[in-house]
Design a protein around this motif. Structure first.
Motif, PDB file in Angstrom:
ATOM      1  N   SER A   2       0.863  -1.283   0.057  1.00  0.00           N
ATOM      2  CA  SER A   2      -0.059  -0.041   0.194  1.00  0.00           C
ATOM      3  C   SER A   2       1.050   1.241  -0.042  1.00  0.00           C
ATOM      4  N   SER A   3       0.296   2.398   0.026  1.00  0.00           N
ATOM      5  CA  SER A   3       1.107   3.361  -0.187  1.00  0.00           C
ATOM      6  C   SER A   3       1.776   3.821   0.989  1.00  0.00           C
ATOM      7  N   THR A   4       1.432   3.266   2.071  1.00  0.00           N
ATOM      8  CA  THR A   4       1.802   3.754   3.391  1.00  0.00           C
ATOM      9  C   THR A   4       2.913   2.600   3.885  1.00  0.00           C
ATOM     10  N   THR A   5       3.419   1.750   2.927  1.00  0.00           N
ATOM     11  CA  THR A   5       4.446   0.915   3.515  1.00  0.00           C
ATOM     12  C   THR A   5       5.757   1.375   3.151  1.00  0.00           C
ATOM     13  N   ILE A   6       5.971   2.180   2.197  1.00  0.00           N
ATOM     14  CA  ILE A   6       7.155   2.801   1.894  1.00  0.00           C
ATOM     15  C   ILE A   6       7.661   4.111   2.675  1.00  0.00           C
ATOM     16  N   GLN A   7       8.778   4.274   3.050  1.00  0.00           N
ATOM     17  CA  GLN A   7       9.175   5.465   3.839  1.00  0.00           C
ATOM     18  C   GLN A   7       9.492   6.525   2.740  1.00  0.00           C
ATOM     19  N   TRP A   8       8.370   7.030   2.475  1.00  0.00           N
ATOM     20  CA  TRP A   8       8.306   8.156   1.505  1.00  0.00           C
ATOM     21  C   TRP A   8       9.236   9.327   2.026  1.00  0.00           C
ATOM     22  N   PHE A   9       9.113   9.885   2.918  1.00  0.00           N
ATOM     23  CA  PHE A   9       9.418  11.280   3.340  1.00  0.00           C
ATOM     24  C   PHE A   9      10.518  11.233   4.493  1.00  0.00           C
ATOM     25  N   PRO A  10      11.715  10.628   4.264  1.00  0.00           N
ATOM     26  CA  PRO A  10      12.850  10.561   5.290  1.00  0.00           C
ATOM     27  C   PRO A  10      13.148  12.050   5.679  1.00  0.00           C
ATOM     28  N   GLY A  11      13.951  12.175   6.463  1.00  0.00           N
ATOM     29  CA  GLY A  11      14.461  13.607   6.821  1.00  0.00           C
ATOM     30  C   GLY A  11      15.081  14.375   6.028  1.00  0.00           C
ATOM     31  N   VAL A 177       1.503   8.444  -0.958  1.00  0.00           N
ATOM     32  CA  VAL A 177       0.837   8.319  -2.555  1.00  0.00           C
ATOM     33  C   VAL A 177      -0.514   8.047  -2.350  1.00  0.00           C
ATOM     34  N   GLU A 178      -1.451   8.898  -2.725  1.00  0.00           N
ATOM     35  CA  GLU A 178      -2.857   8.893  -2.765  1.00  0.00           C
ATOM     36  C   GLU A 178      -3.358   7.647  -3.395  1.00  0.00           C
ATOM     37  N   ASN A 179      -2.631   7.581  -4.987  1.00  0.00           N
ATOM     38  CA  ASN A 179      -3.007   6.524  -5.682  1.00  0.00           C
ATOM     39  C   ASN A 179      -2.223   5.082  -5.179  1.00  0.00           C
ATOM     40  N   PRO A 180      -2.804   4.204  -5.005  1.00  0.00           N
ATOM     41  CA  PRO A 180      -1.906   3.008  -4.695  1.00  0.00           C
ATOM     42  C   PRO A 180      -1.249   2.417  -5.877  1.00  0.00           C
ATOM     43  N   HIS A 181      -2.036   2.521  -7.002  1.00  0.00           N
ATOM     44  CA  HIS A 181      -1.120   1.842  -8.126  1.00  0.00           C
ATOM     45  C   HIS A 181       0.305   2.683  -8.349  1.00  0.00           C
ATOM     46  N   SER A 182       0.035   4.055  -8.200  1.00  0.00           N
ATOM     47  CA  SER A 182       1.328   4.745  -8.351  1.00  0.00           C
ATOM     48  C   SER A 182       2.523   4.134  -7.453  1.00  0.00           C
ATOM     49  N   GLY A 183       2.261   3.755  -6.423  1.00  0.00           N
ATOM     50  CA  GLY A 183       3.421   3.349  -5.667  1.00  0.00           C
ATOM     51  C   GLY A 183       3.987   1.795  -6.111  1.00  0.00           C
ATOM     52  N   THR A 282      -6.844   9.192 -15.338  1.00  0.00           N
ATOM     53  CA  THR A 282      -8.065   9.876 -15.042  1.00  0.00           C
ATOM     54  C   THR A 282      -9.065   9.009 -14.061  1.00  0.00           C
ATOM     55  N   GLN A 283      -9.237   7.857 -14.405  1.00  0.00           N
ATOM     56  CA  GLN A 283     -10.076   7.046 -13.719  1.00  0.00           C
ATOM     57  C   GLN A 283      -9.815   6.544 -12.420  1.00  0.00           C
ATOM     58  N   GLU A 284      -8.201   6.303 -12.251  1.00  0.00           N
ATOM     59  CA  GLU A 284      -7.784   5.840 -11.100  1.00  0.00           C
ATOM     60  C   GLU A 284      -7.944   7.130 -10.042  1.00  0.00           C
ATOM     61  N   LEU A 285      -7.940   8.207 -10.601  1.00  0.00           N
ATOM     62  CA  LEU A 285      -8.033   9.453  -9.493  1.00  0.00           C
ATOM     63  C   LEU A 285      -9.508   9.467  -9.073  1.00  0.00           C
ATOM     64  N   ILE A 286     -10.445   9.092  -9.980  1.00  0.00           N
ATOM     65  CA  ILE A 286     -11.710   9.313  -9.715  1.00  0.00           C
ATOM     66  C   ILE A 286     -11.970   8.389  -8.481  1.00  0.00           C
ATOM     67  N   ASP A 287     -11.513   7.121  -8.931  1.00  0.00           N
ATOM     68  CA  ASP A 287     -11.644   5.963  -7.893  1.00  0.00           C
ATOM     69  C   ASP A 287     -10.930   6.195  -6.306  1.00  0.00           C
ATOM     70  N   ALA A 289     -10.459   9.234  -5.417  1.00  0.00           N
ATOM     71  CA  ALA A 289     -11.570  10.161  -4.604  1.00  0.00           C
ATOM     72  C   ALA A 289     -12.861   9.754  -4.032  1.00  0.00           C
ATOM     73  N   LEU A 290     -13.409   9.040  -4.671  1.00  0.00           N
ATOM     74  CA  LEU A 290     -14.459   8.068  -4.187  1.00  0.00           C
ATOM     75  C   LEU A 290     -14.163   7.371  -2.887  1.00  0.00           C
ATOM     76  N   ASP A 291     -13.001   6.545  -2.927  1.00  0.00           N
ATOM     77  CA  ASP A 291     -12.589   5.773  -1.696  1.00  0.00           C
ATOM     78  C   ASP A 291     -12.072   6.658  -0.700  1.00  0.00           C
ATOM     79  N   ASN A 292     -11.591   8.055  -0.935  1.00  0.00           N
ATOM     80  CA  ASN A 292     -11.585   8.744   0.179  1.00  0.00           C
ATOM     81  C   ASN A 292     -12.712   9.462   0.506  1.00  0.00           C
ATOM     82  N   GLU A 293     -13.874   9.503   0.029  1.00  0.00           N
ATOM     83  CA  GLU A 293     -15.000  10.085   0.444  1.00  0.00           C
ATOM     84  C   GLU A 293     -15.632   9.056   1.365  1.00  0.00           C
ATOM     85  N   ARG A 294     -15.595   7.669   0.831  1.00  0.00           N
ATOM     86  CA  ARG A 294     -16.372   6.467   1.537  1.00  0.00           C
ATOM     87  C   ARG A 294     -15.372   6.480   2.988  1.00  0.00           C
TER      88      ARG A 294
END
Length: 315
Positions: A2-11, A177-183, A282-287, A289-294
Motif C-alpha cells: 500500500s502507499s503507506t508501506t514505503i518510507q516516502w519522506f525521510p528527514g 502516495v494517494e493513488n496506490p497503483h502509483s506506489g 483519470t479513472q484511477e484518480l476518480i476511484d 477520490a470516491l474511496d477517500n469519500e467513503r
C-alpha cells in the motif's frame, strides 16, 4: 503493498522541501524530470503546489525504454496544464539533453535580453536520471550519479557558463502516495529502494498490467507460445518455469521469477513499455477520490457511534 508501506519522506527530503520552497521565488524556470514510463506517477504533486505561475518544463527521460506512442500522448496531455511544456529525451543522446536549455531560453527570453542569467531549478524523484542530465548540461561531472534512489542529498548551484544557472535539488518524494497503483509503478521502475518493496507483490501488479497492455512482449521474451494464463500467479509461474526458477520438487521460486521480470522491465529487455496511460490515470484518480469519500464517511459514522455509546454509558 500500500502507499503507506514505503518510507516516502525521510528527514533529508523534508529538509529539501523547505529549501526548495524558499528558493522557488528566485527561479525563472523549473525543470521537472519524469520517467517516461510513468509520467504521472513520477510527477511530484509538491511541485504543482509550490511553483505558483512559474513556467515548467516536464522532461520525460528514458524515452528509449518507454512506448513511443504513449510518450506522444503524455506530452500532449501534460501540455494542457498552464505554463507547462513537455519533451521526451534519453540521456544516451546528448543533443536531446541540450534541447532543454533551448526551451528554457524560449520560455523567458527577457532574461537574456536584459543581459541576466536564466535561473533554473531542476527537480525529479529519485533514480529518474536527473544527475546524468545535469552532468551532460554542465559538460563535466558536477552531480553524483548512481543506479540507486536518493543519491543527491543537498542543493547545489551550477553556473553552466552559457547564460544559465542551474540549481540542483535532492530527489524528493512526497508524504503519501494517494493513488496506490502509483506506489507499485514507482517500485517497479526503481524509484524506491528494493528493500522498501516486496518483489512478488510488485511483479504480480506489473505482470497483470503487461498481460493486458503488452501481451506479445511477454510471449516473445519468455517464449510463451500458448495463450497467456488468466491469473497473474499462473503467468508468473509460467515465466519462472521458462527461466528455470525451480525449487526442489519442481515448485516455482516466485521471488526469483519476480526479480527477473522487474529487472528486465527496468533495463528495457522486455521492450519499450509505458506503465500508465492518461485515460487510465483519470479513472484511477476518480476511484481514489470516491474511496477517500467513503473512508471519511466511515470515520464520521464511527465517531458518531462512539459518541452515542459514551452518552448511553453516562446515563
Amino acid at each position: 503493498m500500500s502507499s503507506t508501506t514505503i518510507q516516502w519522506f525521510p528527514g533529508h527530503m523534508h529538509k529539501a522541501r523547505k529549501e526548495i520552497e524558499e528558493a522557488i521565488p528566485k527561479v525563472d524556470v523549473i525543470i521537472e524530470v519524469l520517467d517516461a514510463r510513468i509520467p504521472f506517477s513520477s510527477e511530484n504533486p509538491l511541485i504543482a503546489s509550490l511553483r505558483g505561475d512559474k513556467p515548467v518544463i516536464k522532461v520525460l527521460n528514458k524515452r528509449d525504454l518507454a512506448d513511443p506512442e504513449m510518450t506522444e500522448l503524455w506530452i500532449a496531455h501534460l501540455e494542457k496544464e498552464h505554463n507547462v511544456k513537455a519533451m521526451a529525451i534519453t540521456t544516451e543522446n546528448q543533443n536531446e539533453v541540450h534541447k532543454i536549455l533551448e526551451l528554457c531560453r524560449k520560455l523567458v527570453p527577457n532574461r537574456e535580453e536584459m543581459g541576466k542569467n536564466i535561473r533554473t531549478m531542476i527537480m525529479g524523484i529519485p533514480n529518474v536520471g536527473k544527475s546524468t542530465i545535469i552532468n551532460t548540461l554542465a559538460g563535466r561531472s558536477v552531480a553524483i550519479t548512481g543506479n540507486q534512489p536518493a543519491v543527491t542529498r543537498q542543493q547545489q548551484r551550477i553556473n553552466l557558463q552559457n547564460g544559465i544557472v542551474l540549481s540542483d535539488t535532492p530527489g524528493i518524494l512526497w508524504p503519501k502516495v494517494e493513488n496506490p497503483h502509483s506506489g507499485f509503478r514507482l517500485a517497479a521502475t526503481g524509484a524506491v529502494k528494493d528493500t522498501a518493496m516486496d518483489y512478488i507483490d510488485v511483479a504480480f501488479f506489473t505482470v497483470e498490467y503487461l498481460k493486458d497492455a503488452y501481451p506479445s512482449l511477454l510471449q516473445k521474451r519468455y517464449e510463451l507460445e500458448d495463450e497467456l494464463p488468466e491469473s497473474e500467479i499462473e503467468l508468473m509461474e509460467a515465466i519462472g518455469r521458462k527461466r528455470g526458477c525451480l525449487r526442489s520438487g519442481g515448485k516455482v521460486d516466485l521471488h526469483k521469477a519476480s526479480e527477473i521480470l522487474i529487472n528486465e522491465l527496468r533495463n528495457g529487455t522486455l521492450g519499450q513499455i509505458t506503465m500508465e496511460r492518461p485515460e487510465m490515470i483519470t479513472q484511477e484518480l476518480i476511484d481514489v477520490a470516491l474511496d477517500n469519500e467513503r473512508k471519511a464517511a466511515d470515520k464520521a459514522k464511527n465517531k458518531e457511534e462512539r459518541r452515542k455509546r459514551y452518552l448511553r454509558n453516562k446515563r
